[in-house]
Design a protein around this motif. Structure first.
Motif, PDB file in Angstrom:
ATOM      1  N   ASP A   1       1.808  -1.555  -6.448  1.00 27.98           N
ATOM      2  CA  ASP A   1       2.260  -0.334  -5.783  1.00 27.98           C
ATOM      3  C   ASP A   1       1.797  -0.338  -4.338  1.00 27.98           C
ATOM      4  O   ASP A   1       0.957  -1.130  -3.920  1.00 27.98           O
ATOM      5  N   VAL A   2       2.375   0.559  -3.567  1.00 26.10           N
ATOM      6  CA  VAL A   2       2.098   0.588  -2.139  1.00 26.10           C
ATOM      7  C   VAL A   2       0.663   1.006  -1.849  1.00 26.10           C
ATOM      8  O   VAL A   2       0.111   0.651  -0.796  1.00 26.10           O
ATOM      9  N   ASP A   3       0.039   1.747  -2.767  1.00 22.62           N
ATOM     10  CA  ASP A   3      -1.362   2.135  -2.561  1.00 22.62           C
ATOM     11  C   ASP A   3      -2.263   0.908  -2.533  1.00 22.62           C
ATOM     12  O   ASP A   3      -3.205   0.825  -1.728  1.00 22.62           O
ATOM     13  N   GLU A   4      -1.980  -0.037  -3.417  1.00 24.27           N
ATOM     14  CA  GLU A   4      -2.765  -1.275  -3.437  1.00 24.27           C
ATOM     15  C   GLU A   4      -2.544  -2.062  -2.155  1.00 24.27           C
ATOM     16  O   GLU A   4      -3.486  -2.612  -1.572  1.00 24.27           O
ATOM     17  N   LEU A   5      -1.295  -2.120  -1.700  1.00 20.15           N
ATOM     18  CA  LEU A   5      -0.996  -2.807  -0.446  1.00 20.15           C
ATOM     19  C   LEU A   5      -1.734  -2.155   0.717  1.00 20.15           C
ATOM     20  O   LEU A   5      -2.315  -2.838   1.560  1.00 20.15           O
ATOM     21  N   GLN A   6      -1.733  -0.830   0.759  1.00 21.09           N
ATOM     22  CA  GLN A   6      -2.415  -0.119   1.838  1.00 21.09           C
ATOM     23  C   GLN A   6      -3.911  -0.426   1.829  1.00 21.09           C
ATOM     24  O   GLN A   6      -4.528  -0.649   2.878  1.00 21.09           O
ATOM     25  N   LYS A   7      -4.496  -0.465   0.630  1.00 18.78           N
ATOM     26  CA  LYS A   7      -5.926  -0.753   0.500  1.00 18.78           C
ATOM     27  C   LYS A   7      -6.245  -2.168   0.996  1.00 18.78           C
ATOM     28  O   LYS A   7      -7.220  -2.369   1.746  1.00 18.78           O
ATOM     29  N   VAL A   8      -5.434  -3.136   0.581  1.00 17.65           N
ATOM     30  CA  VAL A   8      -5.659  -4.516   1.013  1.00 17.65           C
ATOM     31  C   VAL A   8      -5.493  -4.627   2.520  1.00 17.65           C
ATOM     32  O   VAL A   8      -6.293  -5.291   3.200  1.00 17.65           O
ATOM     33  N   TRP A   9      -4.463  -3.988   3.065  1.00 17.00           N
ATOM     34  CA  TRP A   9      -4.238  -4.064   4.498  1.00 17.00           C
ATOM     35  C   TRP A   9      -5.405  -3.475   5.285  1.00 17.00           C
ATOM     36  O   TRP A   9      -5.812  -4.016   6.310  1.00 17.00           O
ATOM     37  N   GLU A  10      -5.969  -2.371   4.818  1.00 12.62           N
ATOM     38  CA  GLU A  10      -7.108  -1.765   5.524  1.00 12.62           C
ATOM     39  C   GLU A  10      -8.289  -2.729   5.579  1.00 12.62           C
ATOM     40  O   GLU A  10      -9.002  -2.803   6.590  1.00 12.62           O
ATOM     41  N   GLN A  11      -8.501  -3.476   4.486  1.00 11.31           N
ATOM     42  CA  GLN A  11      -9.576  -4.465   4.474  1.00 11.31           C
ATOM     43  C   GLN A  11      -9.280  -5.602   5.451  1.00 11.31           C
ATOM     44  O   GLN A  11     -10.157  -6.049   6.197  1.00 11.31           O
ATOM     45  N   VAL A  12      -8.032  -6.061   5.451  1.00 12.84           N
ATOM     46  CA  VAL A  12      -7.639  -7.134   6.363  1.00 12.84           C
ATOM     47  C   VAL A  12      -7.742  -6.663   7.809  1.00 12.84           C
ATOM     48  O   VAL A  12      -8.210  -7.405   8.692  1.00 12.84           O
ATOM     49  N   ARG A  13      -7.325  -5.456   8.058  1.00 10.00           N
ATOM     50  CA  ARG A  13      -7.364  -4.919   9.426  1.00 10.00           C
ATOM     51  C   ARG A  13      -8.797  -4.891   9.947  1.00 10.00           C
ATOM     52  O   ARG A  13      -9.058  -5.227  11.121  1.00 10.00           O
ATOM     53  N   SER A  14      -9.739  -4.507   9.094  1.00 11.17           N
ATOM     54  CA  SER A  14     -11.139  -4.486   9.503  1.00 11.17           C
ATOM     55  C   SER A  14     -11.621  -5.878   9.880  1.00 11.17           C
ATOM     56  O   SER A  14     -12.339  -6.062  10.874  1.00 11.17           O
ATOM     57  N   LEU A  15     -11.234  -6.881   9.089  1.00 14.54           N
ATOM     58  CA  LEU A  15     -11.612  -8.259   9.391  1.00 14.54           C
ATOM     59  C   LEU A  15     -11.005  -8.715  10.716  1.00 14.54           C
ATOM     60  O   LEU A  15     -11.660  -9.381  11.514  1.00 14.54           O
ATOM     61  N   MET A  16      -9.751  -8.370  10.927  1.00 10.83           N
ATOM     62  CA  MET A  16      -9.080  -8.768  12.161  1.00 10.83           C
ATOM     63  C   MET A  16      -9.756  -8.159  13.391  1.00 10.83           C
ATOM     64  O   MET A  16      -9.989  -8.846  14.393  1.00 10.83           O
TER      65      MET A  16
ATOM     66  N   LYS B   1       4.000  -2.070  11.375  1.00  6.05           N
ATOM     67  CA  LYS B   1       4.983  -2.666  10.465  1.00  6.05           C
ATOM     68  C   LYS B   1       4.654  -2.357   9.004  1.00  6.05           C
ATOM     69  O   LYS B   1       5.555  -2.093   8.197  1.00  6.05           O
ATOM     70  N   VAL B   2       3.375  -2.407   8.643  1.00  5.84           N
ATOM     71  CA  VAL B   2       2.980  -2.097   7.262  1.00  5.84           C
ATOM     72  C   VAL B   2       3.313  -0.654   6.932  1.00  5.84           C
ATOM     73  O   VAL B   2       3.813  -0.344   5.837  1.00  5.84           O
ATOM     74  N   THR B   3       3.049   0.248   7.857  1.00  2.28           N
ATOM     75  CA  THR B   3       3.365   1.663   7.636  1.00  2.28           C
ATOM     76  C   THR B   3       4.860   1.852   7.411  1.00  2.28           C
ATOM     77  O   THR B   3       5.286   2.592   6.506  1.00  2.28           O
ATOM     78  N   GLU B   4       5.672   1.178   8.213  1.00  2.00           N
ATOM     79  CA  GLU B   4       7.122   1.281   8.059  1.00  2.00           C
ATOM     80  C   GLU B   4       7.571   0.668   6.734  1.00  2.00           C
ATOM     81  O   GLU B   4       8.441   1.216   6.041  1.00  2.00           O
ATOM     82  N   PHE B   5       6.973  -0.476   6.379  1.00  3.51           N
ATOM     83  CA  PHE B   5       7.323  -1.132   5.117  1.00  3.51           C
ATOM     84  C   PHE B   5       6.986  -0.239   3.927  1.00  3.51           C
ATOM     85  O   PHE B   5       7.793  -0.078   3.003  1.00  3.51           O
ATOM     86  N   ILE B   6       5.812   0.347   3.922  1.00  2.00           N
ATOM     87  CA  ILE B   6       5.395   1.227   2.828  1.00  2.00           C
ATOM     88  C   ILE B   6       6.329   2.425   2.716  1.00  2.00           C
ATOM     89  O   ILE B   6       6.704   2.847   1.618  1.00  2.00           O
ATOM     90  N   GLY B   7       6.724   2.971   3.866  1.00  2.00           N
ATOM     91  CA  GLY B   7       7.642   4.101   3.845  1.00  2.00           C
ATOM     92  C   GLY B   7       8.963   3.758   3.188  1.00  2.00           C
ATOM     93  O   GLY B   7       9.566   4.587   2.496  1.00  2.00           O
ATOM     94  N   LEU B   8       9.418   2.532   3.377  1.00  2.00           N
ATOM     95  CA  LEU B   8      10.684   2.093   2.789  1.00  2.00           C
ATOM     96  C   LEU B   8      10.531   1.722   1.324  1.00  2.00           C
ATOM     97  O   LEU B   8      11.418   1.984   0.505  1.00  2.00           O
ATOM     98  N   ALA B   9       9.393   1.113   0.969  1.00  2.00           N
ATOM     99  CA  ALA B   9       9.223   0.547  -0.378  1.00  2.00           C
ATOM    100  C   ALA B   9       8.689   1.536  -1.404  1.00  2.00           C
ATOM    101  O   ALA B   9       8.841   1.308  -2.607  1.00  2.00           O
ATOM    102  N   LYS B  10       8.067   2.625  -0.977  1.00  2.00           N
ATOM    103  CA  LYS B  10       7.352   3.480  -1.930  1.00  2.00           C
ATOM    104  C   LYS B  10       8.255   4.091  -2.994  1.00  2.00           C
ATOM    105  O   LYS B  10       7.815   4.333  -4.130  1.00  2.00           O
ATOM    106  N   ASP B  11       9.511   4.331  -2.644  1.00  2.00           N
ATOM    107  CA  ASP B  11      10.436   4.911  -3.625  1.00  2.00           C
ATOM    108  C   ASP B  11      11.490   3.918  -4.092  1.00  2.00           C
ATOM    109  O   ASP B  11      12.471   4.301  -4.734  1.00  2.00           O
ATOM    110  N   ASP B  12      11.281   2.655  -3.777  1.00  2.00           N
ATOM    111  CA  ASP B  12      12.229   1.604  -4.146  1.00  2.00           C
ATOM    112  C   ASP B  12      11.723   0.900  -5.398  1.00  2.00           C
ATOM    113  O   ASP B  12      10.796   0.086  -5.346  1.00  2.00           O
TER     114      ASP B  12
END
Length: 466
Positions: A384-399, A434-445
């Motif tokens: 689900d998109v919540d898991e993607l958001q969580k992973v991205w936040e961790q990656v963003r911190s590393l970046m 881009k992740v925010t836009e992707f999540i917005g599109l995918a969350k109800d798909d």
């Protein structure tokens, strides 16, 4: 922004998709070659297109040579093959035959032989099946002179079936590399053949790779398209024809195009699996392996997926628009993540191969999404998109942390160029949008589960040490 790794095909291929959305399928097929010739090709520094220029790459012709006998529906479904990890393989090493029998192995004595197998030396090749977990699942072991298991052959194209009998085993060098390969022919029960099941004869080949044996699922499908698969001579002859089709060509680029054409079949598109195509071993078995040739094969097979996407989306305007958006988002995000890891790892050339592999997987994921929508397949959501958001936040911190370290320690420009430094500074913010836009599109798909899974997998590479 200049990317070292470019995955987005929107500049060519998906522009054509939108144009074709209202066309007939015949018109779409006529224009397939355009999708290949305009596709963006990943590059690193001075690396050029995998097969010369994009125009030279030409069209990947789908292999429509399947003229099966009564075995038309009997192709391996890679989704049914249980993943065999290294720990599972190692769990059998050192066990005696008696111990393996205690664990459910039934030995087929008449198809067990003494053999001399390159790196293994003199071994006892044991054919059998196991009733421990899956009734009648075939098993093949190499037993050393001390009576202990050295190796178990991995699962192959026949492993999804219940074994009825092993008809023949032979050790021959099919691809002329000086090492004996293993041909196995068996009778198997296929539950799909009727309420009470049915029997099929199926041949499979294990290619030697020093101390491993490698199955190629796509090749087994080719070998089983005729009645030649019912004898060792028939399998050997058919395999020799396929191998020689490539080996007798003079130019490596032509060879890799021909190999791609063999793999690019309706079965590849149906399976939609990187395990099915197994590009690394396919390249190594049929050619003198090089990173360049392996990358080339992956990009050509990606074009095969592209062509089928174009064909499927003809007449599906709304879906084509959505696919175009997904493609742009996934391509941009993946490019940025690969760029970051390329710099972080010290700009290793392995990222060229990584980029090609992710490009192929990316094409397959988009293809699977289109198939799921057009064929109205069941909900394919796994993550689900919540898991993607969580992973991205961790990656963003590393970046962000890495970017700060580089900026603090790069006063003399020795670690990274100013251009790369400037690009890295906005890397996390660009991906975030881009992740925010992707999540917005995918969350109800409900069909977007595979796309979400792929994005999580791509993000996960950032946690690895290369």
């Amino acid at each position: 922004m200049s990317k070292k790794f470019k995955f987005v095909m929107a500049a060519g291929m998906l522009t054509i998709i939108i144009a074709l959305a209202g066309c007939s399928s015949n018109k779409a097929e006529d224009d397939l070659s355009a999708s290949v010739q305009t596709e963006a090709v990943p590059e690193v520094s001075t690396t050029t297109s995998p097969i010369g220029s994009s125009e030279e790459a030409g069209n990947v012709t789908q292999n429509n040579s399947f003229q099966p006998t009564n075995q038309e529906t009997q192709f391996v479904d890679t989704a049914d093959l249980e993943e065999e990890n290294e720990d599972e393989q190692q769990s059998y090493v050192g066990k005696t035959l008696a111990q393996l029998q205690d664990e459910g192995l039934i030995i087929i004595e008449e198809q067990s032989f003494e053999a001399e197998l390159q790196d293994w030396g003199a071994v006892h090749f044991v054919s059998g099946y196991s009733n421990a977990n899956h009734k009648g699942e075939q098993r093949f072991y190499l037993i050393n002179k001390d009576g202990k298991a050295e190796y178990r052959l991995p699962r192959n194209s026949a492993s999804r079936y219940e074994l009825e009998d092993i008809l023949a085993v032979s050790f021959k060098d099919i691809n002329h590399d000086g090492e004996k390969d293993i041909i196995i022919i068996g009778n198997y029960k296929d539950a799909r053949a009727g309420a009470n099941g049915g029997s099929l004869t199926w041949a499979s080949v294990y290619f030697s790779d020093h101390q491993y044996f490698v199955p190629l699922l796509w090749l087994d499908d080719l070998l089983n398209r005729t009645d030649g698969s019912k004898s060792i001579a028939g399998v050997t002859g058919e395999a020799a024809l396929i191998y020689n089709e490539i080996a007798n060509l003079d130019d490596d680029e032509i060879k890799i195009e021909h190999l791609a054409a063999l793999i690019c079949s309706s079965k590849m598109l149906e399976k939609n699996s990187l395990k099915y195509v197994n590009t690394y071993d396919s390249t190594a078995i049929f050619m003198d392996y090089s990173t360049y040739l392996h990358k080339s094969l992956m990009y050509l097979l990606g074009q095969c997926f592209n062509q089928d996407i174009v064909h499927m989306l003809a007449g599906h305007d709304e879906l084509a628009e959505k696919v175009k958006i997904y493609d742009e988002l996934l391509g941009d995000i993946l490019s940025e993540v690969i760029d970051y890891n390329y710099v972080k790892s010290g700009k290793g050339t392995m990222w060229q191969e990584f980029a090609a592999n992710y490009n192929l997987e990316y094409r397959a994921v988009i293809h699977s999404y289109v198939v799921g929508n057009i064929e109205k397949k069941m909900n394919s959501r796994y993550a689900d998109v919540d898991e993607l958001q969580k992973v991205w936040e961790q990656v963003r911190s590393l970046m962000l942390a890495f970017s700060k370290t580089v900026m603090d320690e790069n006063d003399d420009g020795s670690m990274i160029s100013q251009e790369e430094l400037d690009e890295m500074a906005g890397n996390a913010d660009r991906i975030d949008r881009k992740v925010t836009e992707f999540i917005g599109l995918a969350k109800d798909d409900t069909k977007a589960g595979g796309l979400i899974d792929f994005m999580i997998e791509a993000m996960d590479m950032t946690f690895s040490d290369f």
